[in-house]
Design an enzyme around this catalytic site. Structure first.
Site, short mmCIF file in Angstrom:
data_model
loop_
_atom_site.label_atom_id
_atom_site.label_comp_id
_atom_site.label_asym_id
_atom_site.label_seq_id
_atom_site.Cartn_x
_atom_site.Cartn_y
_atom_site.Cartn_z
N ASP A 145 8.08 -6.35 -5.50
CA ASP A 145 6.20 -6.89 -5.63
C ASP A 145 6.66 -7.62 -4.87
OD1 ASP A 145 3.97 -6.45 -6.28
OD2 ASP A 145 4.27 -4.16 -7.04
N HIS A 202 0.38 -9.43 -8.53
CA HIS A 202 0.38 -8.08 -8.14
C HIS A 202 2.01 -7.22 -8.76
CE1 HIS A 202 0.88 -4.00 -6.54
NE2 HIS A 202 0.00 -3.85 -6.05
N SER A 528 -1.55 1.13 -6.77
CA SER A 528 -0.69 0.55 -7.58
C SER A 528 -0.43 0.27 -8.56
CB SER A 528 -0.85 -1.27 -6.67
OG SER A 528 -0.50 -1.12 -5.87
#
Length: 571
Positions: A145, A202, A528
C-alpha cells in the site's frame, strides 16, 4: 582543415545531446524470460539468474565517467522468471530476437481502490472465532500500500509476542527504530524512496483494519465512538510501500510480492488494482499465482467501478477477490425542506455547536457558467448569490466530496448537500469542512424539484450522529465493481463482500482538529476497506488451521459466509 574542425565541433555538440536524448526515450519494461537452467548445469542460483537477466540487456554505450542510470531495476526470483529494466522500444525489439525471451510489457500505473466492523462480522472478545484463533496470533500479514504511520497506537506491540522464527524480513535502515513486535517489517519499493512513512493515509487505514490493536475512544467528531480494533489484532504486520501520490507501478508491486515471499508472510493484502486484462499480462495475477503456490493467501480489492457490469479488478481464480458492502451502522444526518419533507443522508461532520437554522438553497446548475459548476468544482463557483446559502452539488465530476465542500465554503456557502449520480442506496459519511451530507439520487431529484417550484427554497441540515441497527445491511455498495469475469468467464467473481462503506480506522493526522494525540482516525469508503477485513479473517483461519492451503481458507470463508441480511432476507 578549417571545415574539418567545424565538423568536429558540431559533432561534439551533437554528442553532448545524444545521451540525455536517448535517456529520455527509455521507459520501464517488465520482461519475462525462460528459465536459464538449460544454459546452467545446476539449479539456478540468484547470481545465475542475475547474470542471465543481464545477458538480455543492451551493452552500455556510456563512456567512462558518464552518469548512466542502472538499466536493471528489479531481478525477480519468486513471482516470475524475469526482470524490470529501463529500455527503449528499439532495444526491446532487439531483445525479442534473443533465445529465451518470452514477452515484454511496458510498466503500468495501478491505483488504490479507496471499529464497529469486527462486531458486525460476528467477532466478539473471548468467544467464538476470535478466541479460537487467538486473535490471529503467529500469522504475518503483508500489506502492499502507501506505507504506514508507525507511531499510531493501533500499531503498538503491547501484548504482542515476537515474530515467528520463519520471519526473514526487515525494516528499512532508516526505519528500524519504528519497528516492533506488531510492525515487524517495513520496506519501500522502489528502494530509492525516502521511507515507508505513509504520506497518504490509505496504507495506515488498511493495515489497521486488518491487524490493528485495541485503541479505546476511537472516533471522528464523536461519530462511531468506541474501541477500534483490526480483524486479527494479534497478527504481525509487514508493510511494503509500493504507492505514492502518482499511483503504484506494477514493477514495484511485483518486486514487493517477490520480497514478501522470501520474507515469510502468510497473507498478502492488496487494496489496489487496474482494469481487467489477460492473466499473463496482469502483474498482480502473476505474483499472486507464485505466492499461492508457496502457501500464501492473496486477498485483493475488486475495484470501485460499480454498479456497471464487467468492471472487476483482480479476478484471477487463485485470488480472494473482495467486494464492498454496507454495515449496520449509519452516521445519520437529515435535510428538512421548507415544505417539511425530510430526507436522510449520512455525514461525519458533527460539531457540537451546530444549529439547524433554515438557509436558502442554491442550485449551481441553474446559472452554470462552467461545466464543473453543477459538481461544485474548485474555482467553478463564482456566483456571489452563493454567499450565506446551502449549495446542492452533484457527486462526481472529477472532484472529491471534501473538495466540493471546500469550494462551497470558499464561495461563501454555509452548507452543502451532495446528490449521488448513481441510482443506488449507498451514502458516504465524510469529514466535511462545513455542514454537509450525502443523499441518494432519488431523494436528490425531489430536492431539485422543490428548488425549481418554490421561491425561495429553504432547508435545514441536522446531524443525529451514530445509529446502529440497520436491518437492511449488508447491501452491496453501489461503487463495488461487478462481474461477469472478463478474464475467466467461467469463474464467478467477486468471491465475497466485506464492510467497505464509511469505515473508521487509523489515520496519520487528525481530520477533526484534535491536538496532542496520536490516536487519530478517519472514515473512508471503498473496496480498499473491505479487502483488509477479509485479509484479517484469513489470518484468523490461518492461525487456527496453520496447515490449511490458501484454497482451503478461501473455501472456508466463502462457504460459511452469510447469504441473508440482518433481517434474515437474502441480500
Amino acid at each position: 582543415m578549417k571545415i574539418l574542425k567545424i565538423f568536429f565541433v558540431i559533432f561534439a555538440i551533437l554528442g553532448c545531446f545524444s545521451w540525455p536524448s536517448m535517456q529520455s526515450d527509455l521507459e520501464t519494461y517488465i520482461v519475462q524470460v525462460e528459465s536459464p537452467e538449460s544454459q546452467i548445469s545446476t539449479q539456478s542460483s540468484r547470481m545465475d539468474l542475475e547474470r542471465w537477466y543481464k545477458s538480455f540487456l543492451p551493452k552500455t554505450i556510456a563512456t567512462a565517467g558518464s552518469k548512466e542510470e542502472p538499466r536493471l531495476i528489479y531481478s525477480y526470483h519468486n513471482v516470475m522468471i524475469g526482470f524490470a529494466a529501463r529500455l527503449s522500444a528499439k532495444q526491446v525489439k532487439e531483445m525479442e530476437k534473443k533465445p529465451g525471451f518470452i514477452s515484454s510489457l511496458p510498466q503500468k500505473i495501478l491505483f488504490l481502490h479507496t471499529t464497529h466492523t469486527p462486531s458486525f462480522l460476528g467477532l466478539q472478545q473471548n468467544v467464538g472465532l476470535w478466541k479460537d484463533a487467538n486473535y490471529g496470533k503467529g500469522v504475518i500479514i503483508g500489506v502492499l500500500d502507501t506505507g504506514i504511520s508507525p507511531d499510531h497506537p493501533s500499531f503498538s506491540d503491547e501484548g504482542m509476542p515476537p515474530p515467528p522464527a520463519k520471519w526473514k524480513g526487515k525494516c528499512d535502515s532508516n526505519f528500524t527504530t519504528k519497528c516492533n513486535n506488531k510492525l515487524i517489517g517495513a520496506r519501500t519499493f522502489p528502494v530509492s524512496s525516502d521511507s515507508p512513512i505513509d504520506e497518504n493515509g490509505h496504507g495506515t487505514h488498511t493495515a489497521s483494519t486488518a491487524a490493528g490493536g485495541f485503541v479505546k475512544d476511537a472516533n471522528v467528531y464523536g461519530n462511531a465512538l468506541g474501541t477500534a480494533v483490526g480483524v486479527a489484532p494479534l497478527a504481525h504486520l509487514a508493510i511494503y510501500k509500493v504507492c505514492d501520490a502518482f499511483g503504484c507501478t506494477n514493477s514495484d508491486i511485483l518486486a514487493a510480492m517477490d520480497a514478501a515471499i522470501d520474507d515469510g508472510v502468510d497473507i498478502l493484502s492488496l487494496s489496489l488494482g487496474a482494469s481487467s486484462k489477460s492473466f499473463y499480462e496482469d502483474s498482480i495475477a502473476l505474483g499472486a499465482f507464485s505466492a499461492t503456490k508457496r502457501g500464501i493467501l492473496v486477498s485483493c480489492s475488486a475495484g470501485n467501478n460499480g454498479p456497471h457490469d464487467n468492471t472487476l479488478s483482480n479476478e484471477a481464480p487463485w485470488i480472494l477477490t473482495v467486494g464492498a458492502s454496507t454495515l449496520d451502522r449509519k452516521l445519520k444526518a437529515t435535510i428538512t425542506l421548507g415544505n417539511q419533507k425530510v430526507f436522510e443522508g449520512e455525514s461525519a461532520f458533527h460539531p457540537k455547536d451546530h444549529d439547524s437554522t433554515f438557509f436558502h438553497l442554491y442550485d449551481p446548475s441553474l446559472n452554470a457558467t462552467d461545466f464543473d459548476s453543477p459538481y461544485c468544482g474548485t474555482s467553478a463557483l463564482s456566483d456571489p448569490e452563493i454567499k450565506g446559502k446551502s449549495v446542492v452539488c452533484m457527486a462526481g465530476g472529477g472532484y472529491s466530496r471534501i473538495e466540493k465542500g471546500q469550494a462551497v465554503k470558499d464561495a461563501g456557502g454555509v452548507g452543502m448537500i451532495i446528490v449521488s449520480t448513481d441510482d443506488g442506496f449507498t451514502k458516504f459519511a465524510d469529514v466535511h469542512v462545513l455542514p454537509a451530507l450525502y443523499i441518494t439520487y432519488k431523494d436528490g431529484k425531489e430536492i431539485f424539484d422543490y428548488i425549481n417550484s418554490t421561491s425561495p427554497p429553504i432547508a435545514s441540515i441536522a446531524f443525529q450522529g451514530t445509529v446502529i441497527g440497520d436491518k437492511d445491511a449488508p447491501v452491496v455498495a453501489v461503487f463495488s465493481s461487478r462481474g461477469p469475469n472478463i478474464a475467466s468467464p467461467g469463474i464467478l467473481k467477486p468471491d465475497i463482500i466485506g464492510p467497505g462503506v464509511n469505515i473508521l480506522a487509523a489515520w496519520p493526522i487528525s481530520v477533526d482538529n484534535k491536538t496532542n494525540t496520536k490516536s487519530t482516525f478517519n472514515i473512508i469508503s471503498g473496496t480498499s476497506m473491505s479487502c483488509p477485513h477479509l485479509s484479517g479473517v484469513a489470518a484468523l483461519l490461518k492461525s487456527t488451521h496453520p496447515n490449511w492451503s490458501p484454497a482451503a481458507i478461501k473455501s472456508a470463508i466463502m462457504t460459511t459466509a452469510d447469504t441473508v441480511n440482518l433481517a434474515d432476507i437474502p441480500s
